[in-house]
Design an enzyme around this catalytic site. Structure first.
Site, PDB file in Angstrom:
ATOM      1  N   MET A 133       0.786  -1.203   0.000  1.00 51.65           N
ATOM      2  CA  MET A 133       0.000   0.000   0.000  1.00 51.65           C
ATOM      3  C   MET A 133       0.827   1.266   0.000  1.00 51.65           C
ATOM      4  O   MET A 133       0.325   2.292   0.404  1.00 51.65           O
ATOM      5  CB  MET A 133      -0.886   0.036   1.231  1.00 51.65           C
ATOM      6  N   PRO A 134       2.058   1.228  -0.380  1.00 50.59           N
ATOM      7  CA  PRO A 134       2.824   2.467  -0.305  1.00 50.59           C
ATOM      8  C   PRO A 134       2.286   3.572  -1.202  1.00 50.59           C
ATOM      9  O   PRO A 134       1.859   3.336  -2.323  1.00 50.59           O
ATOM     10  CB  PRO A 134       4.221   2.051  -0.748  1.00 50.59           C
ATOM     11  N   LEU A 135       2.319   4.759  -0.658  1.00 50.49           N
ATOM     12  CA  LEU A 135       2.088   5.977  -1.430  1.00 50.49           C
ATOM     13  C   LEU A 135       3.416   6.706  -1.421  1.00 50.49           C
ATOM     14  O   LEU A 135       3.956   7.018  -0.351  1.00 50.49           O
ATOM     15  CB  LEU A 135       0.997   6.835  -0.796  1.00 50.49           C
TER      16      LEU A 135
END
Length: 129
Positions: A1-3
């Site tokens: 889920m990295p932004l």
């Protein structure tokens, strides 16, 4: 889920930005167990007066105008996984587009719960899985 948010000076070509994007993405997949396709990145291109940094802080070689800040918002990981990510990003970006490792400043911003994310449709990620 990295932004991922990458902040750097204006003047880089689209190909350069593509190489940075790919290098960070590949490092996240390889070293941070990010799922393939979880690719969300924001590039902020700044004027020199808008991005200020010390060229010598904790580095033996002065930073150049290729300096960038890579801020990654993601779930918590172990120290070894974080260390592997930092090394992988530096290795990838030094190969292409040719950024010196001292010019890559990485900051991890951790959030813990799936409820902290919504991938769309008005649903928290906890309800979307």
């Amino acid at each position: 889920m990295p932004l991922v948010r990458v902040t750097l000076l204006k003047g880089k070509s689209p190909e350069y930005l593509d190489a940075v994007s790919k290098g960070i993405y590949d490092a996240l997949v390889k070293s941070y167990a990010m799922p393939e396709g979880d690719h969300f990145q924001i590039f902020e291109l700044k004027e020199p007066s808008e991005l200020r940094f010390d060229r010598n802080f904790v580095t033996k070689v002065p930073r150049s105008d290729d300096f960038m800040i890579v801020n990654i918002k993601a779930d918590a990981r172990r120290v070894g996984e974080k260390d592997a990510l930092y090394a992988s990003i530096a290795e990838n970006l030094s190969k292409s587009p040719g950024i010196n490792p001292q010019d890559i400043f990485v900051s991890l911003d951790v959030n813990t719960y799936l409820e902290d994310w919504s991938f769309g449709n008005g649903l928290s990620a906890a309800k979307a899985y």
